[in-house]
Design a protein around this motif. Structure first.
Motif, PDB file in Angstrom:
ATOM      1  N   TYR A  46       0.841  -1.197   0.000  1.00 46.10           N
ATOM      2  CA  TYR A  46       0.000   0.000   0.000  1.00 46.10           C
ATOM      3  C   TYR A  46       0.875   1.246   0.000  1.00 46.10           C
ATOM      4  CZ  TYR A  46      -3.659  -3.293   1.278  1.00 46.10           C
ATOM      5  OH  TYR A  46      -4.533  -4.358   1.293  1.00 46.10           O
ATOM      6  N   GLY A  47       0.360   2.323  -0.559  1.00 53.01           N
ATOM      7  CA  GLY A  47       1.050   3.597  -0.539  1.00 53.01           C
ATOM      8  C   GLY A  47       0.727   4.374   0.725  1.00 53.01           C
ATOM      9  N   PRO A  48       1.338   5.552   0.908  1.00 52.90           N
ATOM     10  CA  PRO A  48       1.095   6.349   2.112  1.00 52.90           C
ATOM     11  C   PRO A  48      -0.292   6.984   2.162  1.00 52.90           C
ATOM     12  CG  PRO A  48       2.511   7.534   0.589  1.00 52.90           C
ATOM     13  CD  PRO A  48       2.360   6.158   0.033  1.00 52.90           C
ATOM     14  N   ALA A  49      -0.987   7.018   1.028  1.00 54.01           N
ATOM     15  CA  ALA A  49      -2.335   7.605   0.985  1.00 54.01           C
ATOM     16  C   ALA A  49      -3.196   6.782   0.035  1.00 54.01           C
ATOM     17  CB  ALA A  49      -2.280   9.060   0.526  1.00 54.01           C
ATOM     18  N   GLY A  50      -4.497   6.858   0.242  1.00 54.35           N
ATOM     19  CA  GLY A  50      -5.418   6.091  -0.591  1.00 54.35           C
ATOM     20  C   GLY A  50      -5.632   4.712  -0.023  1.00 54.35           C
ATOM     21  N   SER A  51      -6.754   4.127  -0.360  1.00 57.75           N
ATOM     22  CA  SER A  51      -7.127   2.848   0.241  1.00 57.75           C
ATOM     23  C   SER A  51      -6.784   1.650  -0.633  1.00 57.75           C
ATOM     24  CB  SER A  51      -8.633   2.826   0.536  1.00 57.75           C
ATOM     25  OG  SER A  51      -9.380   3.000  -0.661  1.00 57.75           O
ATOM     26  N   GLU A  52      -6.490   1.879  -1.907  1.00 51.58           N
ATOM     27  CA  GLU A  52      -6.235   0.771  -2.817  1.00 51.58           C
ATOM     28  C   GLU A  52      -4.767   0.358  -2.797  1.00 51.58           C
ATOM     29  OE1 GLU A  52      -8.568  -1.010  -4.502  1.00 51.58           O
ATOM     30  OE2 GLU A  52      -9.863   0.208  -3.208  1.00 51.58           O
ATOM     31  N   PRO A  53      -4.479  -0.914  -3.024  1.00 50.81           N
ATOM     32  CA  PRO A  53      -3.080  -1.371  -3.062  1.00 50.81           C
ATOM     33  C   PRO A  53      -2.286  -0.657  -4.150  1.00 50.81           C
ATOM     34  CG  PRO A  53      -4.566  -3.241  -2.904  1.00 50.81           C
ATOM     35  CD  PRO A  53      -5.422  -2.037  -3.166  1.00 50.81           C
ATOM     36  N   ASN A 211       3.345   4.026  11.859  1.00 48.25           N
ATOM     37  CA  ASN A 211       2.520   5.089  12.447  1.00 48.25           C
ATOM     38  C   ASN A 211       1.034   4.768  12.340  1.00 48.25           C
ATOM     39  OD1 ASN A 211       4.712   6.693  13.239  1.00 48.25           O
ATOM     40  ND2 ASN A 211       4.831   7.650  11.230  1.00 48.25           N
ATOM     41  N   GLY A 212       0.696   3.498  12.531  1.00 51.62           N
ATOM     42  CA  GLY A 212      -0.686   3.072  12.563  1.00 51.62           C
ATOM     43  C   GLY A 212      -1.332   2.834  11.207  1.00 51.62           C
ATOM     44  N   VAL A 213      -0.608   3.082  10.115  1.00 53.27           N
ATOM     45  CA  VAL A 213      -1.156   2.914   8.770  1.00 53.27           C
ATOM     46  C   VAL A 213      -0.596   1.633   8.162  1.00 53.27           C
ATOM     47  CG1 VAL A 213      -1.343   3.910   6.458  1.00 53.27           C
ATOM     48  CG2 VAL A 213      -1.385   5.403   8.474  1.00 53.27           C
ATOM     49  N   LYS A 214      -1.480   0.802   7.628  1.00 55.70           N
ATOM     50  CA  LYS A 214      -1.044  -0.458   7.033  1.00 55.70           C
ATOM     51  C   LYS A 214      -0.187  -0.196   5.802  1.00 55.70           C
ATOM     52  CE  LYS A 214      -4.216  -3.093   5.202  1.00 55.70           C
ATOM     53  NZ  LYS A 214      -5.326  -4.072   5.086  1.00 55.70           N
ATOM     54  N   ALA A 215       1.005  -0.831   5.782  1.00 57.70           N
ATOM     55  CA  ALA A 215       1.934  -0.660   4.668  1.00 57.70           C
ATOM     56  C   ALA A 215       1.931  -1.858   3.736  1.00 57.70           C
ATOM     57  CB  ALA A 215       3.351  -0.411   5.191  1.00 57.70           C
ATOM     58  N   ASN A 216       1.883  -3.044   4.289  1.00 58.06           N
ATOM     59  CA  ASN A 216       1.808  -4.236   3.446  1.00 58.06           C
ATOM     60  C   ASN A 216       1.360  -5.447   4.234  1.00 58.06           C
ATOM     61  OD1 ASN A 216       4.654  -3.575   4.223  1.00 58.06           O
ATOM     62  ND2 ASN A 216       5.080  -5.640   3.500  1.00 58.06           N
TER      63      ASN A 216
END
Length: 246
Positions: A46-53, A211-216
């Motif tokens: 996943y990127g730093p923004a947006g919900s799509e892979p 930082n709480g955001v899913k990366a992969n």
């Protein structure tokens, strides 16, 4: 052996005891003294923004040679190679041969490489928790998903800290967290199974957050322990390509 203990006994467990039980559940001496590990599966990035892979790896592989003298949690150690492919198209590759870090773009400058590994390496330090200079401290218990966890902060001899979450019922390691150059890094582990030919508890699903955001998310489908790995695989000159037999 996976065990469940009484509430009174659980309340008295010290950090060192919890990590000892986690090591036993993971595979005991065979897990603690593993020399190599090869994993293969799939991954979603996943990127730093947006919900799509941002991308998907239909073939995601990692080769590891462990350093038995490891003493720092969040630096490059041993040898590692990762290859991510979408079919026969290479998404990326990264390697470390014990001295040099490199990618498909070439050799990585040391400062950049150090920051990269400091944002990624950390789990394996738990194998060294009983060595001189390490300190394991129990911190407040937590819950991840529906799993109640013992939380233990492990400090290495250089002062690096790593937080481990250990399942209160199975003693499987379900969480790791540490401060990294990319921010607070957390990995969660789920869907465990035992290898048929080794005393080894493997998580099929590993999810990484910064930082709480899913990366992969990685879904490991196959694992091999203590099989020989050709040193050439870790060299910057390695020509391993997607679709190659390996």
């Amino acid at each position: 052996m996976l065990t469940t203990i009484g509430l009174a006994a659980a309340a008295l467990l010290a950090g060192e005891e919890i990590l000892d039980r986690a090591a036993d559940a993971a595979g005991g001496d065979e897990w603690l003294n593993a020399r190599t590990l090869v994993l293969s599966g799939t991954a979603v990035f996943y990127g730093p923004a947006g919900s799509e892979p941002r991308s998907r790896a239909t073939d995601y592989r990692m080769w590891r040679v462990f350093d038995p003298a490891r003493s720092a949690a969040h630096g490059a150690e041993g040898k590692v190679r990762i290859l991510a492919c979408d079919g026969k198209r290479q998404l990326f590759t990264v390697g470390y041969d014990g001295k040099t870090t490199w990618t498909e773009r070439g050799v990585t400058p040391k400062a950049e490489a150090d920051a990269f590994w400091a944002s990624n390496f950390g789990f394996g330090i738990i194998r060294h928790a009983r060595k001189p200079g390490f300190k394991a401290e129990r911190v407040p218990d937590d819950i991840v998903g529906n799993h109640r966890l013992y939380m233990v902060r492990l400090t290495d001899p250089a002062g690096g800290t790593t937080l481990f979450g250990v399942d209160k019922q199975s003693f499987a390691i379900r969480l790791m967290g540490f401060a990294s150059p990319r921010g607070w890094h957390v990995r969660t582990y789920d869907d465990f199974y035992r290898l048929p030919n080794a005393r080894w508890l493997q998580a099929r699903k590993v999810t990484l957050y910064y930082n709480g955001v899913k990366a992969n998310e990685v879904m490991w489908q196959q694992a091999s322990v203590n099989f020989p790995i050709d040193d050439a695989l870790f060299a910057p000159s390695s020509k391993l390509a997607c679709g190659d037999d390996r």
